[in-house]
Motif scaffolding. Structure first.
Motif, PDB file in Angstrom:
ATOM      1  N   CYS A 296      43.684  31.165  10.790  1.00 13.48           N
ATOM      2  CA  CYS A 296      44.015  31.966  11.970  1.00 13.48           C
ATOM      3  C   CYS A 296      44.249  31.082  13.191  1.00 13.48           C
ATOM      4  CB  CYS A 296      42.896  32.968  12.254  1.00 13.48           C
ATOM      5  SG  CYS A 296      42.810  34.329  11.077  1.00 13.48           S
ATOM      6  N   GLU A 297      43.432  30.064  13.339  1.00 11.46           N
ATOM      7  CA  GLU A 297      43.589  29.184  14.496  1.00 11.46           C
ATOM      8  C   GLU A 297      44.866  28.351  14.392  1.00 11.46           C
ATOM      9  OE1 GLU A 297      40.112  26.955  15.499  1.00 11.46           O
ATOM     10  OE2 GLU A 297      38.774  28.643  15.148  1.00 11.46           O
ATOM     11  N   LYS A 298      45.205  27.913  13.170  1.00 11.88           N
ATOM     12  CA  LYS A 298      46.431  27.127  12.990  1.00 11.88           C
ATOM     13  C   LYS A 298      47.665  27.978  13.281  1.00 11.88           C
ATOM     14  CE  LYS A 298      45.178  25.612   8.884  1.00 11.88           C
ATOM     15  NZ  LYS A 298      45.172  24.951   7.553  1.00 11.88           N
ATOM     16  N   ASP A 299      47.640  29.245  12.857  1.00 12.26           N
ATOM     17  CA  ASP A 299      48.804  30.116  13.014  1.00 12.26           C
ATOM     18  C   ASP A 299      48.809  30.861  14.345  1.00 12.26           C
ATOM     19  OD1 ASP A 299      49.510  29.302  10.477  1.00 12.26           O
ATOM     20  OD2 ASP A 299      48.585  31.041   9.493  1.00 12.26           O
ATOM     21  N   GLY A 300      47.675  30.829  15.051  1.00  9.46           N
ATOM     22  CA  GLY A 300      47.600  31.530  16.333  1.00  9.46           C
ATOM     23  C   GLY A 300      47.651  33.031  16.198  1.00  9.46           C
ATOM     24  N   VAL A 301      47.061  33.560  15.130  1.00  5.33           N
ATOM     25  CA  VAL A 301      47.075  35.006  14.902  1.00  5.33           C
ATOM     26  C   VAL A 301      45.645  35.526  14.827  1.00  5.33           C
ATOM     27  CG1 VAL A 301      49.266  34.935  13.676  1.00  5.33           C
ATOM     28  CG2 VAL A 301      47.125  34.747  12.382  1.00  5.33           C
ATOM     29  N   ILE A 302      45.517  36.824  15.020  1.00  7.78           N
ATOM     30  CA  ILE A 302      44.218  37.482  14.948  1.00  7.78           C
ATOM     31  C   ILE A 302      44.116  38.221  13.620  1.00  7.78           C
ATOM     32  CG2 ILE A 302      42.708  39.191  16.020  1.00  7.78           C
ATOM     33  CD1 ILE A 302      44.103  38.682  18.647  1.00  7.78           C
ATOM     34  N   PRO A 303      43.036  38.014  12.853  1.00  4.03           N
ATOM     35  CA  PRO A 303      42.901  38.732  11.573  1.00  4.03           C
ATOM     36  C   PRO A 303      42.779  40.233  11.789  1.00  4.03           C
ATOM     37  CG  PRO A 303      40.862  37.605  12.146  1.00  4.03           C
ATOM     38  CD  PRO A 303      41.890  37.145  13.133  1.00  4.03           C
ATOM     39  N   ILE A 308      35.636  40.519   9.744  1.00  6.06           N
ATOM     40  CA  ILE A 308      35.947  39.133  10.078  1.00  6.06           C
ATOM     41  C   ILE A 308      36.088  38.982  11.589  1.00  6.06           C
ATOM     42  CG2 ILE A 308      37.647  37.279   9.827  1.00  6.06           C
ATOM     43  CD1 ILE A 308      35.968  37.817   7.332  1.00  6.06           C
ATOM     44  N   LEU A 309      36.741  39.946  12.229  1.00  7.60           N
ATOM     45  CA  LEU A 309      36.934  39.891  13.676  1.00  7.60           C
ATOM     46  C   LEU A 309      35.601  39.875  14.428  1.00  7.60           C
ATOM     47  CD1 LEU A 309      39.951  42.291  14.339  1.00  7.60           C
ATOM     48  CD2 LEU A 309      39.734  39.937  15.140  1.00  7.60           C
ATOM     49  N   VAL A 310      34.673  40.741  14.015  1.00 10.33           N
ATOM     50  CA  VAL A 310      33.402  40.807  14.730  1.00 10.33           C
ATOM     51  C   VAL A 310      32.608  39.527  14.537  1.00 10.33           C
ATOM     52  CG1 VAL A 310      31.901  41.858  12.966  1.00 10.33           C
ATOM     53  CG2 VAL A 310      31.572  42.433  15.365  1.00 10.33           C
ATOM     54  N   ARG A 311      32.716  38.899  13.370  1.00 12.76           N
ATOM     55  CA  ARG A 311      32.030  37.625  13.148  1.00 12.76           C
ATOM     56  C   ARG A 311      32.649  36.511  13.985  1.00 12.76           C
ATOM     57  NH1 ARG A 311      31.288  37.983   6.525  1.00 12.76           N
ATOM     58  NH2 ARG A 311      30.100  39.948   6.551  1.00 12.76           N
ATOM     59  N   MET A 312      33.983  36.520  14.095  1.00 13.86           N
ATOM     60  CA  MET A 312      34.642  35.523  14.936  1.00 13.86           C
ATOM     61  C   MET A 312      34.294  35.759  16.407  1.00 13.86           C
ATOM     62  SD  MET A 312      38.319  35.020  12.996  1.00 13.86           S
ATOM     63  CE  MET A 312      38.760  33.510  13.852  1.00 13.86           C
ATOM     64  N   LEU A 315      30.748  34.405  16.898  1.00 15.00           N
ATOM     65  CA  LEU A 315      30.776  32.946  16.931  1.00 15.00           C
ATOM     66  C   LEU A 315      31.260  32.449  18.287  1.00 15.00           C
ATOM     67  CD1 LEU A 315      30.552  30.200  15.414  1.00 15.00           C
ATOM     68  CD2 LEU A 315      32.941  30.523  14.736  1.00 15.00           C
ATOM     69  N   ALA A 316      32.341  33.033  18.793  1.00 14.22           N
ATOM     70  CA  ALA A 316      32.860  32.635  20.104  1.00 14.22           C
ATOM     71  C   ALA A 316      31.844  32.931  21.203  1.00 14.22           C
ATOM     72  CB  ALA A 316      34.172  33.365  20.383  1.00 14.22           C
ATOM     73  N   PHE A 317      31.145  34.058  21.094  1.00 10.31           N
ATOM     74  CA  PHE A 317      30.137  34.435  22.094  1.00 10.31           C
ATOM     75  C   PHE A 317      29.005  33.418  22.100  1.00 10.31           C
ATOM     76  CE2 PHE A 317      27.651  38.412  23.742  1.00 10.31           C
ATOM     77  CZ  PHE A 317      27.442  37.764  24.943  1.00 10.31           C
ATOM     78  N   ARG A 318      28.519  33.032  20.909  1.00 12.00           N
ATOM     79  CA  ARG A 318      27.428  32.052  20.827  1.00 12.00           C
ATOM     80  C   ARG A 318      27.835  30.717  21.440  1.00 12.00           C
ATOM     81  NH1 ARG A 318      26.812  34.088  15.522  1.00 12.00           N
ATOM     82  NH2 ARG A 318      27.824  32.238  14.653  1.00 12.00           N
ATOM     83  N   GLU A 319      29.110  30.375  21.320  1.00 10.29           N
ATOM     84  CA  GLU A 319      29.601  29.102  21.849  1.00 10.29           C
ATOM     85  C   GLU A 319      30.087  29.224  23.291  1.00 10.29           C
ATOM     86  OE1 GLU A 319      32.594  27.869  19.088  1.00 10.29           O
ATOM     87  OE2 GLU A 319      31.137  27.297  17.537  1.00 10.29           O
ATOM     88  N   SER A 320      29.826  30.388  23.915  1.00 13.23           N
ATOM     89  CA  SER A 320      30.220  30.647  25.314  1.00 13.23           C
ATOM     90  C   SER A 320      31.725  30.591  25.522  1.00 13.23           C
ATOM     91  CB  SER A 320      29.519  29.661  26.265  1.00 13.23           C
ATOM     92  OG  SER A 320      28.120  29.817  26.212  1.00 13.23           O
ATOM     93  N   ARG A 321      32.505  30.863  24.479  1.00 10.07           N
ATOM     94  CA  ARG A 321      33.955  30.998  24.620  1.00 10.07           C
ATOM     95  C   ARG A 321      34.231  32.486  24.889  1.00 10.07           C
ATOM     96  NH1 ARG A 321      36.396  30.402  20.106  1.00 10.07           N
ATOM     97  NH2 ARG A 321      34.679  30.050  18.667  1.00 10.07           N
ATOM     98  N   PHE A 322      33.953  32.873  26.130  1.00  5.99           N
ATOM     99  CA  PHE A 322      33.927  34.286  26.459  1.00  5.99           C
ATOM    100  C   PHE A 322      35.303  34.948  26.334  1.00  5.99           C
ATOM    101  CE2 PHE A 322      30.324  32.703  29.213  1.00  5.99           C
ATOM    102  CZ  PHE A 322      29.336  33.122  28.334  1.00  5.99           C
ATOM    103  N   ARG A 323      36.357  34.259  26.734  1.00  4.67           N
ATOM    104  CA  ARG A 323      37.686  34.863  26.655  1.00  4.67           C
ATOM    105  C   ARG A 323      38.070  35.116  25.203  1.00  4.67           C
ATOM    106  NH1 ARG A 323      42.651  32.025  29.663  1.00  4.67           N
ATOM    107  NH2 ARG A 323      42.036  30.324  28.264  1.00  4.67           N
ATOM    108  N   ASP A 324      37.778  34.160  24.327  1.00  4.00           N
ATOM    109  CA  ASP A 324      38.050  34.363  22.907  1.00  4.00           C
ATOM    110  C   ASP A 324      37.239  35.529  22.362  1.00  4.00           C
ATOM    111  OD1 ASP A 324      39.743  32.234  23.003  1.00  4.00           O
ATOM    112  OD2 ASP A 324      38.442  30.842  21.938  1.00  4.00           O
TER     113      ASP A 324
END
Length: 628
Positions: A296-303, A308-312, A315-324
């Motif tokens: 998904c990251e290589k292709d720039g698409v959202i699953p 899968i989306l909620v897990r991603m 993961l982004a929330f835990r890493e403080s990537r709030f916009r993601d």
């Protein structure tokens, strides 16, 4: 496997074939620490613990130690991989399997880094008198690199600080202070006041230690097939955890697992970006990672898959990537709901508000939750959202005038002008990060009334604040106390905060308010060091018939404990580490509150006026693994 498998469930446990502590020195606990023998865990030290492989042969120990002294100082996974491979080379009797290692070296491109090549060459010098060829040694290193797993175990002093220190007498605590200060490995101040010695030692010890990393080989890579190498993912659904009591490794579910869902584990958890993960993966496994996250990251698409989306998103929330995180959660929220994905859909609506709150966007978070239940009433079945809506109603957050967030308890309301009075006096501390009133802000009669009501009408909870549990009763659970609290916030607290912190008083919003009870005879006699989930907090003293106690501010080495009922401590909740000193006699009652100051009070002020329906039309910039 037996389904359903819930988050936190232990799926399997086993004794690994080899364990390698990834530390460069033995962990020696001072023998003269009071009651140190009460730590029951079995800990891993510098030298290997083997289940089937004996210790490294004594004939080569001196050379190994010389090598390890320099190698382990580099503190890299390559160093520990070399260490593990050396231990195997010195103890292997599988000659037929050893001979096949040359084939591995010939067939695979090892892609060694300069540091790896230097370490491997140095290690080869240690093995120069053995029967191992250079190609065999490279093959063994490649096998170990592919199959070594990493986890960590709790440092023994962490257990000592959490479980033993609370039981020590004042004299024993002084002995701990003396021993730890003399050890010199911790930044223990020479002088510390007795009243907060326990909290100080507990936090100082934990600040000075880290979990002990360990590497392990589940199976003997020379004679058994690779273990779980076909189920690798940068979005794992299981993790490995060390059970020190049973001396076993456990596979633990990170999420609620779907029926027949394949177990997936991560081997590159130390990397953050796609590029870093791919480099490490190719070095370990000689191929690119093709997990759903990387693709998904290589292709720039959202699953599309909601789970899968909620897990991603998590993961982004835990890493403080709030916009993601918001991008993932909003993608789930805009999809049609069905019975199979109901929990993920509910969780996404709640998580959007949590992400906004983590960014101190209190008004926007509350607006989100309130608009969500207006558009989707069924979301009130989610306990987290239901609790937020209940607190909104209780503490006066409202949506009106075109969906603009407003504090319904504003101090400039015409109805409240007659209730205003002169501000109480106060003293400032810690460069105006904290204040203590010199006058009472609540009468002693009112304080006693609050105590009587919460003891008479409420059930005390211990599970609302999961990080630092308190024995408390939420203010909004008792209607008469809530009514008084809201009027008091308008007439006294907000004007006081505005004067103390030079901020607009009507922009202070109540996130949580609760009465706390500390009991000398029970485990709830103190509160560990922490920071609050707030921009500002306050502590109102409700009684004086106790001994000990007080709010201890760790970084400033000072306890503030106004004993007069009706005294108020206000401070920057997220900025000051603090805790509750243990009381030694009686029961202490306080009323505590977490507040958010959100000056950008409307969506228009944020420049982000947006209804829920527009979420479906808006395209977010998709930054994925970049650290925001």
């Amino acid at each position: 496997m037996a389904y359903p498998i819930k988050k936190g469930d232990i799926i399997d446990s086993f004794k690994p074939w080899m364990i390698v502590p990834l530390v460069d020195s033995s962990i020696n606990l001072p023998n003269d620490l009071p009651r140190v023998g009460e730590i029951e865990e079995k800990f891993i030290f510098k030298h290997c613990i083997w289940n089937k492989v004996p210790a490294v042969k004594s004939s080569s120990m001196s050379e190994l130690n010389i090598f390890l002294t320099s190698a382990l100082q580099k503190d890299t996974i390559e160093s520990y991989t070399v260490f593990t491979a050396l231990a195997m080379a010195n103890n292997s009797n599988h000659e037929s399997e050893i001979s096949k290692l040359e084939e591995i070296t010939n067939k695979q491109q090892l892609n060694l880094t300069e540091e790896e090549e230097e370490l491997i060459t140095e290690a080869w010098i240690v093995l120069k008198n053995s029967s191992w060829s250079w190609l065999q040694w490279l093959g063994l290193y490649s096998l170990v690199r592919t199959q070594i797993y990493l986890t960590s175990v709790q440092h023994p002093l962490a257990s000592y600080a959490k479980t033993v220190l609370p039981k020590l007498s004042p004299g024993e605590l002084k002995k701990v202070h003396e021993v730890m200060h003399a050890a010199g490995d911790f930044r223990i101040h020479e002088n510390c006041e007795d009243q907060h010695l326990f909290l100080y030692l507990s936090q100082a010890i934990q600040d000075g230690i880290e979990p002990i990393p360990i590497g392990f080989l589940p199976k003997n890579p020379l004679i058994e097939k690779q273990w779980m190498t076909s189920h690798l993912s940068c979005l794992p659904n299981i993790a490995l955890d060390w059970n020190s009591e049973e001396q076993k490794l456990q596979t633990v579910a990170l999420y609620d697992l779907l029926k027949e869902e394949e177990l997936q584990i991560s081997r590159v958890t130390e990397a953050e970006t796609l590029q870093e993960r791919q480099i490490l993966f190719e070095r370990k496994f000689h191929k690119a990672c093709d997990c759903i996250r990387c693709n998904c990251e290589k292709d720039g698409v959202i699953p599309i898959n909601k789970h899968i989306l909620v897990r991603m998103g998590h993961l982004a929330f835990r890493e403080s990537r709030f916009r993601d995180a918001l991008t993932f959660y909003r993608s789930i929220a805009q999809q049609e709901n069905n019975s199979e994905t109901l929990s993920a859909w509910h969780d996404s609506w709640h998580a959007i508000g949590a992400v906004l709150l983590a960014q101190k966007k209190f008004v926007e978070a509350q607006q989100h939750w309130q608009e969500a239940v207006i558009e989707h009433p069924e979301l009130m079945k989610h306990p987290g959202i239901a609790e937020e809506i209940a607190k909104q109603k209780a503490y006066g957050f409202s949506l009106n005038d075109g969906h603009n967030g407003k504090n319904a308890l504003c101090s400039d309301s015409q109805d409240n002008i007659g209730n205003q009075r002169l501000l109480p006096g106060y003293t400032s501390y810690f460069d105006k990060l904290c204040f203590v009133t010199t006058d009472k802000v609540v009468s002693q009669k009112t304080c006693q009334w609050i105590i009587s009501l919460v003891e008479e009408k409420s059930n005390w909870t211990t599970n609302r604040h999961y990080a630092v549990p308190t024995n408390d009763v939420p203010v909004h659970h008792i209607s008469s106390v809530l009514s008084w609290f809201n009027k008091w916030m308008v007439s006294t607290v907000r004007p006081l905060l505005e004067d103390q912190f030079n901020l607009e008083g009507d922009k202070f919003f109540v996130h949580d308010a609760f009465v706390v009870r500390y009991q000398a005879s029970k485990s709830s006699k103190f509160l560990p060091i922490h920071v609050d989930e707030s921009t500002h907090s306050f502590v109102l003293t409700l009684n004086s018939d106790f001994e000990g106690g007080g709010t201890y501010f760790f970084d400033h080495q000072e306890t503030l404990c106004p004993k007069r009922p009706g005294s108020l401590i206000t401070f920057k909740g997220e900025s000051l580490k603090h805790g509750g000193n243990a009381i030694t006699k009686g029961v202490r009652y306080i009323l505590a509150a977490f507040l958010y100051h959100d000056a950008l009070q409307t969506q228009q002020q944020r420049g982000r006026k947006r209804s829920l329906s527009s979420i479906k039309k808006k395209k977010e910039h998709f930054s994925f693994a970049f650290k925001l």
